[in-house]
Design a protein around this motif. Structure first.
Motif, mmCIF file in Angstrom:
data_model
loop_
_atom_site.group_PDB
_atom_site.id
_atom_site.type_symbol
_atom_site.label_atom_id
_atom_site.label_comp_id
_atom_site.label_asym_id
_atom_site.label_seq_id
_atom_site.Cartn_x
_atom_site.Cartn_y
_atom_site.Cartn_z
ATOM 1 N N THR A 150 0.839 -1.211 0.000
ATOM 2 C CA THR A 150 0.000 0.000 0.000
ATOM 3 C C THR A 150 0.870 1.256 0.000
ATOM 4 N N ARG A 151 1.991 1.187 0.715
ATOM 5 C CA ARG A 151 2.899 2.363 0.709
ATOM 6 C C ARG A 151 3.408 2.630 -0.699
ATOM 7 N N GLU A 152 3.692 1.551 -1.414
ATOM 8 C CA GLU A 152 4.209 1.698 -2.780
ATOM 9 C C GLU A 152 3.241 2.524 -3.633
ATOM 10 N N PHE A 153 1.936 2.383 -3.344
ATOM 11 C CA PHE A 153 0.923 3.084 -4.142
ATOM 12 C C PHE A 153 0.359 4.314 -3.420
ATOM 13 N N GLY A 154 0.938 4.648 -2.269
ATOM 14 C CA GLY A 154 0.441 5.808 -1.520
ATOM 15 C C GLY A 154 -0.963 5.594 -0.983
ATOM 16 N N ALA A 155 -1.313 4.323 -0.725
ATOM 17 C CA ALA A 155 -2.675 4.022 -0.241
ATOM 18 C C ALA A 155 -2.664 3.792 1.270
ATOM 19 N N LEU A 156 -3.842 3.924 1.871
ATOM 20 C CA LEU A 156 -3.974 3.700 3.310
ATOM 21 C C LEU A 156 -4.205 2.216 3.579
ATOM 22 N N LEU A 157 -3.711 1.773 4.736
ATOM 23 C CA LEU A 157 -3.939 0.384 5.152
ATOM 24 C C LEU A 157 -4.695 0.373 6.478
ATOM 25 N N PHE A 158 -5.764 -0.389 6.501
ATOM 26 C CA PHE A 158 -6.542 -0.593 7.727
ATOM 27 C C PHE A 158 -6.474 -2.069 8.099
ATOM 28 N N ILE A 159 -6.425 -2.324 9.398
ATOM 29 C CA ILE A 159 -6.406 -3.704 9.879
ATOM 30 C C ILE A 159 -7.726 -3.975 10.588
ATOM 31 N N ASN A 160 -8.341 -5.081 10.225
ATOM 32 C CA ASN A 160 -9.622 -5.432 10.828
ATOM 33 C C ASN A 160 -9.412 -5.846 12.282
ATOM 34 N N ARG A 161 -10.010 -5.101 13.187
ATOM 35 C CA ARG A 161 -10.087 -5.400 14.624
ATOM 36 C C ARG A 161 -8.755 -5.375 15.377
ATOM 37 N N ARG A 162 -7.678 -5.873 14.800
ATOM 38 C CA ARG A 162 -6.443 -6.131 15.556
ATOM 39 C C ARG A 162 -5.622 -4.842 15.707
ATOM 40 N N VAL A 163 -5.887 -4.126 16.795
ATOM 41 C CA VAL A 163 -5.157 -2.881 17.046
ATOM 42 C C VAL A 163 -3.671 -3.175 17.229
ATOM 43 N N ASP A 164 -3.369 -4.305 17.885
ATOM 44 C CA ASP A 164 -1.960 -4.650 18.120
ATOM 45 C C ASP A 164 -1.221 -4.829 16.794
ATOM 46 N N VAL A 165 -1.880 -5.473 15.833
ATOM 47 C CA VAL A 165 -1.238 -5.692 14.532
ATOM 48 C C VAL A 165 -1.118 -4.354 13.790
ATOM 49 N N ALA A 166 -2.169 -3.546 13.878
ATOM 50 C CA ALA A 166 -2.132 -2.238 13.203
ATOM 51 C C ALA A 166 -0.954 -1.413 13.713
ATOM 52 N N LEU A 167 -0.766 -1.412 15.024
ATOM 53 C CA LEU A 167 0.345 -0.641 15.593
ATOM 54 C C LEU A 167 1.683 -1.265 15.201
ATOM 55 N N ALA A 168 1.739 -2.594 15.199
ATOM 56 C CA ALA A 168 3.004 -3.279 14.915
ATOM 57 C C ALA A 168 3.476 -3.036 13.481
ATOM 58 N N VAL A 169 2.543 -2.976 12.532
ATOM 59 C CA VAL A 169 2.973 -2.840 11.128
ATOM 60 C C VAL A 169 2.905 -1.390 10.644
ATOM 61 N N GLY A 170 2.484 -0.485 11.527
ATOM 62 C CA GLY A 170 2.406 0.929 11.123
ATOM 63 C C GLY A 170 1.257 1.192 10.174
#
Ligand code: SF4
Length: 518
Positions: A60-80
Motif C-alpha cells: 500500500t505504501r508503494e501506491f500511496g494508499a492507506l492500510l486498515f487492519i480489521n479489529r487487531r489494534v496490536d497488529v495495526a500498531l506493529a505494522v504501522g
C-alpha cells in the motif's frame, strides 16, 4: 490525522480472488486507483496474519494508499497501519480511540443507524454501512438494508458513510441516488477478471464527487478563487469608512444597536471617516499590493449601514471609489431594511460596467434570536430584500453569526437551507464574539453569554458548509477583533488559521461544501 478522501474502500478476502494470489490481485486493484485497503482475512493464524499485514503495508505504501487492519489494534500498531476497522464484536471504539489517540483512523462496520451514531460519538472517523444489497458474504447480517436506509444514514451521520454489501457496477446509480459517494467492497474488484480495470470502472462510475465549483484542496467554494476565476487576476477587498451611521442606533429603527456591535472591531484603524475616501483607498491598496501582490481591488463599504443615505450621496461615494483605475467594483454592506428603491437602482446601474456585491446582514434565521439581539429586523425582511435585489446582475452575500445565547446548533444549521432556498451567491459566517463597549460583553461578564468553544465552532462551520450548495461562495468563516477590545472568546487566531481549521475538519471527515445537499 489523514483525511478520509478515498471513495472506494477495498476489503480483502483471499477466498474471493478467482484462485489468484491475494497480493497480485491487490497490486492490480491499487494500480487501478484503490487508495484504501482493509486487511480482513481474520481466520488466518496469527503469524500468517501479521506476515500478510506487513506485506500489505509495503504494497500500500508503494501506491500511496492507506492500510486498515480489521479489529487487531496490536497488529495495526506493529505494522504501522493507518487505521483499524472495528465492529460490534471488536474492542469498543472509545477504548481504541483512547488508546491510539488521533494518530489512528478508525472505521466501523455498522448494520444500523443507532449503532453507527454511537460509533461516531465514540470516535469513529467513517462508517461502512450494510449490507445494502443481498450478498452471500453478508447473509449472516440478515436482510439487506436497502438504499432508503442508506440514504438516512448518509444524511444523519457527520462522517463518510461507505455503502457495503453487494455493491456492484449495476447498482452504483442507486447508491449515488441515495446521496452516497463512498463504497466498500470485496468481490466486485477482487473476483473480477481484471481487478485493475474493474477498479477504474467503479471509480469512473462513482464520478468525481467534488462539484466543480468546490476547490479540490480546500473543499470549499472560496470567494477568493471565484474572483480569480472571474477576473483572472489577484483581487483584494479594501475596506473604507464612508461616514455612515446606522438606523438601529440613531433611533429611526432602534437605539443601542445590535448587542454585539462595536464597529471598531470591524475595520482597520486607518479607515476613519475623517480620512478622505481616496486616502483610505490608497493606503488599503498599497497594503494589499505589498502583502499579497494584489492587482485589482473591490472597495468594501463595510462600517455601519452603507445604503443609509440619499441616492445622490450614495452615488457620489460609490463613484469616487470606482474612479480609481485599479478598482473593479464595490461591495456594499447594509441592513435588509435599509435598501431603498433608489439605492437598488443605483447599484443596478453600477453593475452594468462594474462588479457589485450587496452584503445583507441576516445573522440568524430565528426571529426570536433577532429580537433578543436587538437586531431590529426580521427574517422576512431579509428574504424580501434578497428577492428585491435578485436578478440585477450583481452578487448577493448573506452575513451569518453562530453562537447566540439560546441558539441550538441544529437551528443554526437550518440557515444553510434558507440560504439554499434564496438567490444568494455568497456567505460570510463568523462566531459570536463579545468586544468591549457592547451589551454582549456585559452579558458575558454577568454569565449570560457563554461563547462556543473553538472545537464546537469549527465542527458547526463544517456541518454548515456540508449543507450549503456548492455554488455559494464563502467569503469568511471567522470574525476577529483587536485583542485590546476582544472580551470573549479570545482564540487569537488569524483568519487563515480558522479557514484551515475548518478545511482540515472537512478533510478529516472526507466531505466538502455541498456534501449533504440533496
Ligand atoms: S445593524 Fe450593523 S451597524 Fe447597525 S447596530 Fe447592528 S451591527 Fe451595528
Amino acid at each position: 490525522m489523514k483525511p478520509i478522501d478515498f471513495p472506494l474502500y477495498l476489503i480483502t478476502d483471499r477466498t474471493q480472488t478467482a484462485g489468484r494470489p491475494l497480493l497480485d490481485v491487490l497490486r492490480a486493484a491499487l494500480a487501478g486507483g484503490v487508495r484504501a485497503v482493509q486487511l480482513r482475512d481474520k481466520d488466518l493464524p496469527d503469524g500468517e496474519y501479521v506476515e500478510l499485514a506487513r506485506a500489505l503495508r509495503v504494497l500500500t505504501r508503494e501506491f500511496g494508499a492507506l492500510l486498515f487492519i480489521n479489529r487487531r489494534v496490536d497488529v495495526a500498531l506493529a505494522v504501522g497501519a493507518d487505521g483499524v476497522h472495528l465492529g460490534a464484536a471488536s474492542a469498543p471504539v472509545a477504548e481504541v480511540r483512547r488508546r491510539c489517540g488521533r494518530a489512528m483512523l478508525i472505521g466501523y462496520s455498522s448494520h444500523g443507524l443507532a449503532e453507527a451514531r454511537q460509533a461516531v460519538r465514540d470516535g469513529a472517523d467513517f462508517i461502512t454501512f450494510g449490507p445494502v444489497f443481498a450478498t452471500p458474504s453478508k447473509a449472516a447480517y440478515g436482510e439487506p438494508l436497502g438504499c432508503e436506509v442508506l440514504q438516512r444514514a448518509v444524511e444523519a451521520l457527520p462522517v463518510p458513510v461507505f455503502a457495503l454489501g453487494g455493491v456492484k457496477p449495476e447498482n452504483l446509480p442507486a447508491v449515488r441516488k441515495a446521496g452516497c459517494s463512498h463504497i466498500a467492497l470485496i468481490s466486485a474488484v477482487s473476483a473480477a477478471p481484471d481487478p485493475c480495470r474493474a477498479t477504474r470502472e467503479l471509480l469512473a462510475n462513482l464520478g468525481n464527487p467534488l462539484p466543480t465549483a468546490v476547490h479540490h484542496e480546500l473543499r470549499i467554494n472560496s470567494y477568493g478563487h471565484y474572483l480569480r476565476r472571474r477576473f483572472d487576476c489577484r483581487i483584494s477587498k479594501v475596506n473604507v469608512d464612508a461616514g455612515f451611521t446606522c438606523p438601529n442606533r440613531d433611533g429611526s429603527k432602534g437605539t443601542g444597536g445590535c448587542i454585539y456591535c462595536n464597529n471598531v472591531s470591524f475595520s482597520p484603524k486607518d479607515t476613519q471617516p475623517v480620512i478622505p475616501l481616496e486616502e483610505q483607498l490608497s493606503a488599503g491598496m498599497a497594503y494589499h499590493r505589498h502583502r499579497l501582490g494584489s492587482e485589482k481591488f473591490i472597495v468594501y463599504f463595510q462600517k455601519y449601514t452603507n445604503t443609509y443615505a440619499s441616492a445622490d450621496v450614495l452615488a457620489d461615494l460609490y463613484r469616487r471609489a470606482l474612479a480609481h483605475p485599479d478598482v473593479i467594483g464595490i461591495s456594499v454592506g447594509t441592513r435588509p431594511d435599509s435598501l431603498t428603491d433608489g439605492a437598488l437602482e443605483l447599484l443596478t446601474e453600477i453593475a452594468r460596467d462594474h462588479y457589485v456585491c450587496l452584503e445583507l446582514g441576516l445573522q440568524s434565521r430565528d426571529d426570536a434570536i433577532l429580537a433578543r439581539i436587538n437586531r431590529g429586523h426580521t427574517v422576512d425582511d431579509f428574504c424580501t430584500a434578497v428577492k428585491r435585489a435578485a436578478g440585477r446582475n450583481f452578487d448577493i452575500c448573506a452575513h451569518l453569526i453562530h453562537g447566540f445565547p439560546g441558539e441550538r446548533r441544529e437551528d443554526f444549521l437550518k440557515s444553510a437551507d434558507l440560504i439554499a432556498s434564496l438567490p444568494i451567491d455568497s456567505v460570510k459566517l463568523h462566531q459570536l464574539h463579545a468586544v468591549e463597549g457592547t451589551e454582549l460583553a456585559a452579558m458575558y461578564r454577568r454569565g449570560e453569554f457563554v461563547p462556543l468553544t473553538l472545537e464546537k465552532y469549527v465542527a458547526a462551520a463544517a456541518d454548515f458548509l456540508e449543507r450549503l450548495p456548492a455554488h455559494v461562495t464563502i467569503q469568511r468563516l471567522y470574525g476577529s477583533a483587536p485583542l485590546a477590545i476582544c472580551v470573549a472568546p479570545r482564540w487569537g487566531l488569524k483568519n487563515n488559521q480558522m479557514w484551515f481549521a475548518v478545511v482540515n475538519e472537512l478533510r478529516r471527515r472526507g466531505t466538502w461544501q455541498g456534501y449533504r445537499v440533496g
